[in-house]
Scaffold this active site. Sequence first.
Site, PDB file in Angstrom:
ATOM      1  N   ASP A 288       0.793  -1.258   0.000  1.00 42.54           N
ATOM      2  CA  ASP A 288       0.000   0.000   0.000  1.00 42.54           C
ATOM      3  C   ASP A 288       0.817   1.297   0.000  1.00 42.54           C
ATOM      4  O   ASP A 288       0.236   2.375  -0.123  1.00 42.54           O
ATOM      5  CB  ASP A 288      -0.943   0.093   1.225  1.00 42.54           C
ATOM      6  CG  ASP A 288      -2.040  -0.944   1.211  1.00 42.54           C
ATOM      7  OD1 ASP A 288      -2.177  -1.660   0.204  1.00 42.54           O
ATOM      8  OD2 ASP A 288      -2.763  -1.041   2.224  1.00 42.54           O
ATOM      9  N   ASP A 512      -8.037  -7.461   9.455  1.00 40.33           N
ATOM     10  CA  ASP A 512      -7.515  -6.251   8.810  1.00 40.33           C
ATOM     11  C   ASP A 512      -7.486  -5.062   9.768  1.00 40.33           C
ATOM     12  O   ASP A 512      -6.838  -4.048   9.468  1.00 40.33           O
ATOM     13  CB  ASP A 512      -8.398  -5.862   7.617  1.00 40.33           C
ATOM     14  CG  ASP A 512      -8.400  -6.919   6.526  1.00 40.33           C
ATOM     15  OD1 ASP A 512      -7.319  -7.458   6.222  1.00 40.33           O
ATOM     16  OD2 ASP A 512      -9.486  -7.207   5.994  1.00 40.33           O
TER      17      ASP A 512
HETATM   18  C1  BGC Z   1      -1.151  -6.069   9.903  1.00 39.92           C
HETATM   19  C2  BGC Z   1       0.043  -6.912  10.258  1.00 39.92           C
HETATM   20  C3  BGC Z   1      -0.249  -8.363   9.965  1.00 39.92           C
HETATM   21  C4  BGC Z   1      -0.722  -8.522   8.551  1.00 39.92           C
HETATM   22  C5  BGC Z   1      -1.084  -9.942   8.198  1.00 39.92           C
HETATM   23  C6  BGC Z   1      -1.578  -6.314   8.496  1.00 39.92           C
HETATM   24  O1  BGC Z   1      -2.751  -5.628   8.226  1.00 39.92           O
HETATM   25  O2  BGC Z   1      -0.864  -4.722  10.103  1.00 39.92           O
HETATM   26  O3  BGC Z   1       0.338  -6.752  11.617  1.00 39.92           O
HETATM   27  O4  BGC Z   1       0.888  -9.153  10.200  1.00 39.92           O
HETATM   28  O5  BGC Z   1      -1.830  -7.698   8.291  1.00 39.92           O
HETATM   29  O6  BGC Z   1      -2.210 -10.387   8.859  1.00 39.92           O
END
Ligand code: BGC
Length: 574
Positions: A288, A512
């Site tokens: 992103d 998320d």
């Molecule tokens: C989070 C991470 C996480 C990843 C995978 C991201 O949105 O900020 O901490 O490891 O998603 O789940």
Amino acid sequence: MNRTRTALLAALTLVAGASGTAFAALPGDSAVAAIPCTVDYKVQNQWSTGFTAAVTVTNNGAAKSGWQVKWSYAGNQKVTSAWNAKVTQSGTAVTAANEGYNGQLATGGSVSFGFQGSYSGTNAIPATFTLDGVTCNVDDGGSGGPGGPTDPPPNPSGKVDNPYAGAKGYVNPEWSAKAAAEPGGSRISNQPTGVWLDRIAAINGVNGGMGLRDHLDEALKQKGSGELYIQLVIYNLPGRDCSALASNGELGPTEIDRYKKEYIDPIAAILADPKYASLRIVTTIEIDSLPNLVTNVTPRPTATPNCDVMKANGNYQKGVGYALNKLGDIANVYNYIDAGHHGWLGWDDNFGPSADMFKTAANTEGATVADVHGFIVNTANYSALKEDHFKITDTVNGTSVRQSKWVDWNRYTDELSYAQAMREKLVSIGFDSKIGMLIDTSRNGWGGAKRPTGPGATTSVDTYVDGGRYDRRIHLGNWCNQDGAGLGERPRANPEPGIDAYVWMKPPGESDGASKEIPNNEGKGFDRMCDPTYTGNPRNNNNMSGALPDAPISGHWFSAQFQQLMQNAYPPLS
Ligand code: BGC
């Protein structure tokens, strides 16, 4: 990773093998006699400062009782020790002479030796070899002699074209255990998913969990004697997630030096350990980040103050460039830059400028486009892979589907068409023509009872699109824990032209973002896009968020979502 250069006469057909090495198919024995000798030089292992190589010499001339092979390096390679030959070097010129025990070299006979060397920059394979003064690998009698055409050079980086091809994927034991503990979860708990290095502490392991070396050691075990890829997500930029709050990170907007020294450098040092040279290590770079610098900055109505800060200080481009450069130097590491998804960058105003932004970052902090193996789209997003019931060129009663509320002038209806077009665009502006795309299909299946089975009614362009679309989000800009989503295509290599693999980079079942404020020590904020009661902002055109309720903070296990993803999987789970 093996690299080979065996330059051959023009008449021979060169075929690129699955391993990325080039080999020759001989059209007939008569051609062989015209080559006085062949030298096959393979880089067997390579790390950031050194390498080992194996050399095999075949003599097609008169029998010998002693031999000397010579080459010169284009770069700063230095042979530091050798076996089965006496190797000396003067400047760039290297001479390998027989030992007392392997001087006999019959007509048609071969001899092999090896060595270790140091280098920096590019470890290019020498172009020309001689055996006792005679140039090898070229025809000495026919038209394809010295100066004639030779084979196309193998990929100079020593990397295979598609690291997913012919390899199995690393199963993260930590994710796998959580998935398997869910009712029905063992149907997918052996799938490869991304390992997210989402903070400095993740390098050594958070709360006693697995660190990077633990994962790589486990990957070697899972690998056995075949090929294996392991997928790492590099995700810790300063001022991370500038347009949202759910994945804000630990580093402030100006902490680029900490990013380099405490995050990228230690990761690069571990990945360069020769112990791991046999793994294919896929690194997806900073989800992103660069797209935010294009779409969520002033003067756009979607601008956020934090994205303006990151655009102004350049630390996203610097961080991405630094990561590409450091990691790309490692022979068995494959960098894929995050390229958003069609519901973000698929508009004309965003598409070209994003490609240019990727190129800028790929030429920053010592990186070059050669450090980029490909791009990943739809990471942790929900955009459908293929919309079968409407095409971007369709019209309803003379009105283009581009004018529907859902498509809203986007150029693309789905991730596959977007990924393929973005790939072409990137090649056209100077990325390598061999780059491949990854599509995250972890949560874009949109199956279950509500999946449309045919096109929508042609009453209007909106009934047509809305009735036929698989993606059942309220708005394409919704991104948090989407209600109704399902697992998408299972991970696999080479599914479509230009696509290296379908991957599950976001591990299904990991949230998320929290649906309400939850204090934490991970730097994670509360983004109302994860709150099912939120009525939206300019980035989702002020629509409801479509998020599931009761979600934990991002990255934490979200059982209800995992269950819904399995329920709505498409293709369905058996
Ligand atoms: C989070 C991470 C996480 C990843 C995978 C991201 O949105 O900020 O901490 O490891 O998603 O789940």
